[in-house]
Design a protein around this motif. Sequence first.
Motif, PDB file in Angstrom:
ATOM      1  N   LEU A 312      12.911  -0.494  -6.365  1.00 18.28           N
ATOM      2  CA  LEU A 312      13.006  -0.171  -7.784  1.00 18.28           C
ATOM      3  C   LEU A 312      11.933   0.823  -8.215  1.00 18.28           C
ATOM      4  CD1 LEU A 312      13.487  -3.756  -9.275  1.00 18.28           C
ATOM      5  CD2 LEU A 312      15.243  -1.985  -9.056  1.00 18.28           C
ATOM      6  N   GLY A 313      10.738   0.630  -7.686  1.00 19.41           N
ATOM      7  CA  GLY A 313       9.601   1.449  -8.097  1.00 19.41           C
ATOM      8  C   GLY A 313       8.353   0.990  -7.391  1.00 19.41           C
ATOM      9  N   PHE A 314       7.195   1.180  -8.066  1.00 21.45           N
ATOM     10  CA  PHE A 314       5.925   0.941  -7.391  1.00 21.45           C
ATOM     11  C   PHE A 314       4.890   0.346  -8.343  1.00 21.45           C
ATOM     12  CE2 PHE A 314       8.003   4.627  -5.573  1.00 21.45           C
ATOM     13  CZ  PHE A 314       7.934   4.413  -4.205  1.00 21.45           C
ATOM     14  N   ASN A 315       4.144  -0.627  -7.841  1.00 20.16           N
ATOM     15  CA  ASN A 315       2.872  -0.991  -8.464  1.00 20.16           C
ATOM     16  C   ASN A 315       1.827   0.026  -8.022  1.00 20.16           C
ATOM     17  OD1 ASN A 315       3.895  -3.269  -9.689  1.00 20.16           O
ATOM     18  ND2 ASN A 315       2.869  -4.727  -8.340  1.00 20.16           N
ATOM     19  N   ILE A 316       0.967   0.439  -8.935  1.00 19.32           N
ATOM     20  CA  ILE A 316      -0.094   1.390  -8.591  1.00 19.32           C
ATOM     21  C   ILE A 316      -1.449   0.759  -8.880  1.00 19.32           C
ATOM     22  CG2 ILE A 316      -1.114   3.649  -9.074  1.00 19.32           C
ATOM     23  CD1 ILE A 316       1.595   4.702  -9.794  1.00 19.32           C
ATOM     24  N   TYR A 317      -2.358   0.880  -7.920  1.00 15.87           N
ATOM     25  CA  TYR A 317      -3.726   0.378  -8.033  1.00 15.87           C
ATOM     26  C   TYR A 317      -4.675   1.570  -7.846  1.00 15.87           C
ATOM     27  CZ  TYR A 317      -1.132  -3.909  -7.187  1.00 15.87           C
ATOM     28  OH  TYR A 317      -0.206  -4.918  -7.269  1.00 15.87           O
ATOM     29  N   VAL A 318      -5.761   1.594  -8.596  1.00  9.75           N
ATOM     30  CA  VAL A 318      -6.664   2.751  -8.545  1.00  9.75           C
ATOM     31  C   VAL A 318      -8.129   2.315  -8.497  1.00  9.75           C
ATOM     32  CG1 VAL A 318      -5.114   4.350  -9.748  1.00  9.75           C
ATOM     33  CG2 VAL A 318      -6.647   2.899 -11.085  1.00  9.75           C
ATOM     34  N   GLY A 319      -8.954   3.183  -7.898  1.00 14.20           N
ATOM     35  CA  GLY A 319     -10.399   3.007  -7.996  1.00 14.20           C
ATOM     36  C   GLY A 319     -11.081   2.349  -6.827  1.00 14.20           C
ATOM     37  N   GLY A 320     -10.407   2.243  -5.682  1.00 11.32           N
ATOM     38  CA  GLY A 320     -11.066   1.677  -4.508  1.00 11.32           C
ATOM     39  C   GLY A 320     -11.891   2.723  -3.781  1.00 11.32           C
ATOM     40  N   GLY A 321     -12.826   2.252  -2.973  1.00 16.08           N
ATOM     41  CA  GLY A 321     -13.645   3.164  -2.173  1.00 16.08           C
ATOM     42  C   GLY A 321     -14.786   2.415  -1.527  1.00 16.08           C
ATOM     43  N   MET A 322     -15.171   2.816  -0.323  1.00 12.17           N
ATOM     44  CA  MET A 322     -16.153   2.058   0.451  1.00 12.17           C
ATOM     45  C   MET A 322     -17.558   2.632   0.434  1.00 12.17           C
ATOM     46  SD  MET A 322     -14.753  -0.685   2.017  1.00 12.17           S
ATOM     47  CE  MET A 322     -14.316  -1.003   0.294  1.00 12.17           C
ATOM     48  N   GLY A 323     -17.714   3.941   0.327  1.00 15.13           N
ATOM     49  CA  GLY A 323     -19.016   4.563   0.549  1.00 15.13           C
ATOM     50  C   GLY A 323     -20.092   4.124  -0.450  1.00 15.13           C
ATOM     51  N   ARG A 324     -21.318   4.069   0.017  1.00 11.73           N
ATOM     52  CA  ARG A 324     -22.474   3.744  -0.818  1.00 11.73           C
ATOM     53  C   ARG A 324     -23.708   4.356  -0.169  1.00 11.73           C
ATOM     54  NH1 ARG A 324     -24.840  -0.406   2.099  1.00 11.73           N
ATOM     55  NH2 ARG A 324     -26.405  -0.821   0.521  1.00 11.73           N
TER      56      ARG A 324
END
Length: 687
Positions: A312-324
């Motif tokens: 039907l469509g997509f859930n979208i998730y934002v803002g992940g990232g590992m670096g520090r």
Amino acid sequence: MATSVGAANAAVFKDPKIQTQIQTFKAFKPWTALPVTTPRSRPRSSPSVIRAVSTPVKPDTTTSEPKRSKVEIFKEQSNFIRYPLNEELLTDAPNINEAATQLIKFHGSYQQANRDERGPKSYSFMLRTKNPCGKVPNKLYLAMDDLADEFGIGTLRLTTRQTFQLHGVLKKDLKTVMSTIIRSMGSTLGACGDLNRNVLAPAAPFARKDYLFAQETADNIAALLTPQSGFYYDMWVDGERLMSAEPPEVTRARNDNSHGTNFLDSPEPIYGTQFLPRKFKVAVTVPTDNSVDIFTNDVGVVVVSDANGEPLGFNIYVGGGMGRTHRLETTFPRLSESLGFVRKEDILYAVKAIVVTQRENGRRDDRKYSRMKYLIDSWGIEKFRSVVEQYYGKKFEPIHELPEWEFKSYLGWHEQGDGGLFCGLHVDNGRIGGKMKKTLREVIEKYNLDVRLTPNQNIILCNIRSAWKRPITTALAQAGLLHPRYVDPLNITAMACPALPLCPLAITEAERGIPDLLKRVRAVFEKVGLKYNESVVIRVTGCPNGCARPYMAELGLVGDGPNSYQIWLGGTPNQTSLARTFMNKVKIQDLEKVFEPLFYYWKRKRQTKESFGNFTNRMGFEKLQELVDKWEGPVMSPSRFNLKLFADKETYEAVDALAKLQNKNAHQLAMEVIRNFVAAQQNGKGE
């Protein structure tokens, strides 16, 4: 030769279109928030960030030029990632200058030096391919195998983003290697640099609607965000465009400017002269399948299907990232959060809107804070969603509820669903070399197999006929590529980055150190009475940048000094929780002093089926630290031998004594003997 190239560059800079692009960038007003009045207007922007706005305005002479990082200057002056790299490649020096070193990343390469060697630096280049979904055609695999022997260090490295890394290529051989990859159905374009990196998707070649749709979507997102200005082909194949035709929906989405997303009349309609503030990572998957570490990406896209399995469509998730960065608490790993749901026909427009929001508002003054996770952390998800919606032209729908996530490795033999089989093979740390490399080459070439690379540094052989299963199994076993039931469970989920000797950022060992580390963890398991089939997710990196995603591990080791690690605890086996720092500056020789009490009390105080990560979170770090500080050793039971492998104590002790001579424990030696026996038996059947 270099002079003629310089003249060519000068001529290019005089081109009216290029002049317009550069002048457009110089005319940006990064500090001015433009009013949102129509769909074509730009969204509001925080006055505290640097922007790369595509709308030219009159220069404001009353304000000073905003600070920009050195890399931003290199990009602006590069003629779309060409200069001075094109000149530097023609010199006799074994290395390239600082600006070219930054630009060659966009072409998929890093300049490196062997840090084991003393004296003058021994320069070489690492090349990284771009393989959306981890797909590798037969022709490309064979080409990479040849290139590793002829121009590399004789090994191939499978990465945590479903690509190859080829180490040790000399500058003089770069064009030959790059052009060979391009002409063998491959690419390195955008595998590094400030743009969209390789798009992840489940590697399993299932003939299922949701998996096929996820992989098709990943391919389309990768195509949408591929640079268009031709710098890559100009550099490596003299301008010849060797590209497959892209789907028309991708072209439409890229060219659409109905909401002010594009640079008008630009060779790079999405990226402009400045590309993105930093790297940008996207992953696509289906519900339950978290083989892609979905929450560690800038954008995570999850297929949502109806009751009949129709997408039907997509859930979208934002803002992940590992670096520090060590000792800088304003930098941190971060999990993505829910943005919303979009219909399937809108996914490319939604992803483009997210990319443009980061392009316009991500920081360009300090690269430590340039990833999109810091923008979202600063703004909050509500403001971020509102700005993205201005570029998208629609409101996001509420997120759809999904079932629990699972880590899926796809090792061993599986049916594809179309009559064929696939075989997932565990490769320790993704390093293919020696007999394993030779045998894989023979099998892939003989049976004309395509392969897939997984985000866990493993490889999948695809489209295998049932009649081929036995001879392929036999050949693989002889090279040490075994069914997962013969591989130590600790190794199955472990990952490490390459680190020393070639990575310039490494503080200490990772790939070279993890084999011994896993043996030591297994010995601690033995000592405290944990069973052989029990495991924890262990990931090791030589620096805090997080390439092997250690901040998602149940036990993460992050290099923080020579032979020294930070210890992170609290990730979960299904990769949905972020670990936290437990201890700093633990010397490698002292790791058992931490491991023993943690694993001892996990065995004795855990709840039913409680993972190590969940146990550490439930106990709390203060209590765990107390247990470590007071540790004096386990209370030994009178009889400590594994009845599953040893029928009596005497046999166990005899095997244990032999194992110690080889720096192993009894279980490791016994499993090695069993594996060799199984391989010999299978070989006999094959003959």
